[in-house]
Design a protein around this motif. Structure first.
Motif, PDB file in Angstrom:
ATOM      1  N   UNK A  53       0.627  -1.263  -0.014  1.00 14.76           N
ATOM      2  CA  UNK A  53       0.228   0.062  -0.009  1.00 14.76           C
ATOM      3  C   UNK A  53       1.085   1.205  -0.025  1.00 14.76           C
ATOM      4  N   UNK A  54       0.875   1.886  -1.202  1.00 10.26           N
ATOM      5  CA  UNK A  54       1.785   3.041  -1.376  1.00 10.26           C
ATOM      6  C   UNK A  54       1.263   4.338  -0.854  1.00 10.26           C
ATOM      7  N   UNK A  55       1.647   5.382   0.021  1.00 12.46           N
ATOM      8  CA  UNK A  55       1.064   6.393   0.405  1.00 12.46           C
ATOM      9  C   UNK A  55       2.085   7.474   0.318  1.00 12.46           C
ATOM     10  N   UNK A  56       1.529   8.839   0.387  1.00 17.98           N
ATOM     11  CA  UNK A  56       2.360  10.055  -0.070  1.00 17.98           C
ATOM     12  C   UNK A  56       3.329  10.324   0.928  1.00 17.98           C
ATOM     13  N   UNK A  57       4.515  10.608   0.730  1.00 14.77           N
ATOM     14  CA  UNK A  57       5.372  10.008  -0.288  1.00 14.77           C
ATOM     15  C   UNK A  57       5.893   8.980  -0.642  1.00 14.77           C
ATOM     16  N   UNK A  58       6.121   8.084  -1.597  1.00 13.29           N
ATOM     17  CA  UNK A  58       6.831   6.741  -1.622  1.00 13.29           C
ATOM     18  C   UNK A  58       8.087   7.205  -2.698  1.00 13.29           C
ATOM     19  N   UNK A  59       9.452   7.395  -2.245  1.00 14.13           N
ATOM     20  CA  UNK A  59      10.368   7.859  -3.110  1.00 14.13           C
ATOM     21  C   UNK A  59      11.591   6.832  -2.802  1.00 14.13           C
ATOM     22  N   UNK A  77       1.049   0.780 -11.018  1.00 14.38           N
ATOM     23  CA  UNK A  77       0.269   0.057  -9.743  1.00 14.38           C
ATOM     24  C   UNK A  77      -1.089  -0.544 -10.331  1.00 14.38           C
ATOM     25  N   UNK A  78      -1.880  -1.283  -9.523  1.00 13.67           N
ATOM     26  CA  UNK A  78      -2.953  -1.957  -9.802  1.00 13.67           C
ATOM     27  C   UNK A  78      -4.125  -1.188  -9.478  1.00 13.67           C
ATOM     28  N   UNK A  79      -4.466  -0.430  -8.378  1.00 18.97           N
ATOM     29  CA  UNK A  79      -5.715   0.367  -7.917  1.00 18.97           C
ATOM     30  C   UNK A  79      -5.368   1.397  -7.099  1.00 18.97           C
ATOM     31  N   UNK A  80      -5.887   2.433  -7.197  1.00 19.20           N
ATOM     32  CA  UNK A  80      -6.156   3.581  -6.596  1.00 19.20           C
ATOM     33  C   UNK A  80      -7.186   3.660  -5.574  1.00 19.20           C
ATOM     34  N   UNK A  81      -7.227   3.476  -4.344  1.00 18.72           N
ATOM     35  CA  UNK A  81      -8.083   3.255  -3.331  1.00 18.72           C
ATOM     36  C   UNK A  81      -8.106   4.174  -2.168  1.00 18.72           C
ATOM     37  N   UNK A  82      -9.261   5.002  -2.204  1.00 22.34           N
ATOM     38  CA  UNK A  82      -9.441   5.859  -1.020  1.00 22.34           C
ATOM     39  C   UNK A  82      -9.296   5.299   0.490  1.00 22.34           C
ATOM     40  N   UNK A 142      -2.597   2.036  -4.088  1.00 22.30           N
ATOM     41  CA  UNK A 142      -1.839   3.446  -3.583  1.00 22.30           C
ATOM     42  C   UNK A 142      -3.046   4.310  -3.061  1.00 22.30           C
ATOM     43  N   UNK A 143      -2.909   5.177  -2.118  1.00 22.83           N
ATOM     44  CA  UNK A 143      -4.058   6.167  -2.072  1.00 22.83           C
ATOM     45  C   UNK A 143      -4.030   7.216  -2.938  1.00 22.83           C
ATOM     46  N   UNK A 144      -5.095   7.999  -3.175  1.00 20.39           N
ATOM     47  CA  UNK A 144      -5.361   8.877  -4.333  1.00 20.39           C
ATOM     48  C   UNK A 144      -4.177  10.072  -3.896  1.00 20.39           C
ATOM     49  N   UNK A 145      -3.747  10.675  -4.925  1.00 15.96           N
ATOM     50  CA  UNK A 145      -2.782  11.817  -4.896  1.00 15.96           C
ATOM     51  C   UNK A 145      -1.514  11.439  -4.455  1.00 15.96           C
TER      52      UNK A 145
END
Length: 285
Positions: free
Chosen positions: A203-209, A263-268, A225-228
């Motif tokens: 689960x990728x959240x902001x930021x992942x670098x 990525x596979x899905x953007x999930x709120x 991943x979360x939106x944005x």
């Protein structure tokens, strides 16, 4: 909490005919959305999982809150909680690495930038690691890599799925090559986990670098991943200056990378618990 400004009180002036009154609001009861600038009252913000109800900006979530949002109540059992980084290179920039570590430990009450353990969700047991950006930008040093490897190896032995929630600025420069080695180390453990026919979800959240994106964050069976969320190796400004070219609209956002197939899905955030529960149920069969 690091989201809030310092000081004892904030004041809001309310004019009254013939006089002036001031409403005293305890500091920490509200913040401004970093995206739209709207005032968000923290009690309501907590109920909304730290998501702005005006613009849907997903604000930072610490490891403890993230774990509670993705697990059954009181089911999380932490592993390697006392493991903490040392200063093998005696690194000093504006201040020593040891001082930076102590500052982060004091500020977050964590020993390093990831919390690992086992938990259940809807009764399904799994191994969970959650990065916390408050601790030195959740940079990946030797302890972060070692805790992930131990988590994955335990999951392989116990035949459990692995879930890693990322939020990181990349490798921890104060540990030099020792930090970069964690990229291969974590991917090796995850490869052995995959060879055992066991699932891994990221689960990728902001930021992942940086080195996190270039290693364990993007080798999962299913990548959410979360939106944005901003996801990449180097930042957009560095890439634009290096290539001397204009980047596409939305470059490195979760939505852009979904379109490109990374990525596979953007999930709120409000739907992540349900989505993860479905994955654990489906892959656990």
């Amino acid at each position: 909490m690091s989201l809030f400004s310092s000081g004892k009180y904030s004041t809001l002036r309310i004019p009254v005919p013939g006089t002036e009154r001031r409403m005293v609001i305890p500091d920490g009861s509200w913040i401004k959305c970093r995206n739209c600038g709207q005032t968000l009252y923290f009690d309501r913000l907590e109920d909304n999982l730290l998501v702005c109800w005006y613009c849907n900006c997903h604000l930072p979530m610490n490891a403890g809150d993230r774990i509670r949002s993705l697990t059954d109540a009181d089911s999380f059992e932490e592993r390697d909680a006392a493991m903490s980084s040392t200063d093998p290179l005696h690194f000093t920039d504006l201040k020593s690495y040891s001082s930076r570590l102590n500052d982060s430990i004091r500020k977050t009450s964590l020993r390093d930038a990831i919390v690992c353990g086992t938990a259940t969700l809807n009764g399904h047991r799994y191994s969970l690691g959650v990065m916390d950006f408050r601790f030195m930008g959740a940079s990946m040093g030797s302890v972060v890599g070692e805790k992930i490897v131990r988590l994955v190896e335990q999951a392989t032995e116990e035949k459990l799925p692995v879930v890693l929630v990322t939020a990181s600025g990349g490798a921890r420069m104060q540990e030099g090559i020792l930090s970069l080695m964690q990229m291969a180390k974590t991917c090796g453990a995850l490869e052995r986990h995959a060879e055992a026919n066991l699932p891994y979800f990221a689960i990728l959240t902001n930021p992942t670098y940086g080195g996190v994106t270039a290693s364990f964050a993007t080798v999962a069976d299913v990548i959410l991943a979360e939106p944005g969320a901003m996801i990449g190796f180097a930042g957009p400004r560095v890439i634009q200056e290096t290539t001397n070219s204009k980047l596409p609209e939305g470059f490195q956002t979760a939505e852009f990378l979904l379109e490109k197939g990374l990525i596979d899905r953007v999930v709120e955030r409000k739907n992540l618990r349900r989505e993860l529960g479905l994955l654990l149920e489906y892959f656990g069969k």
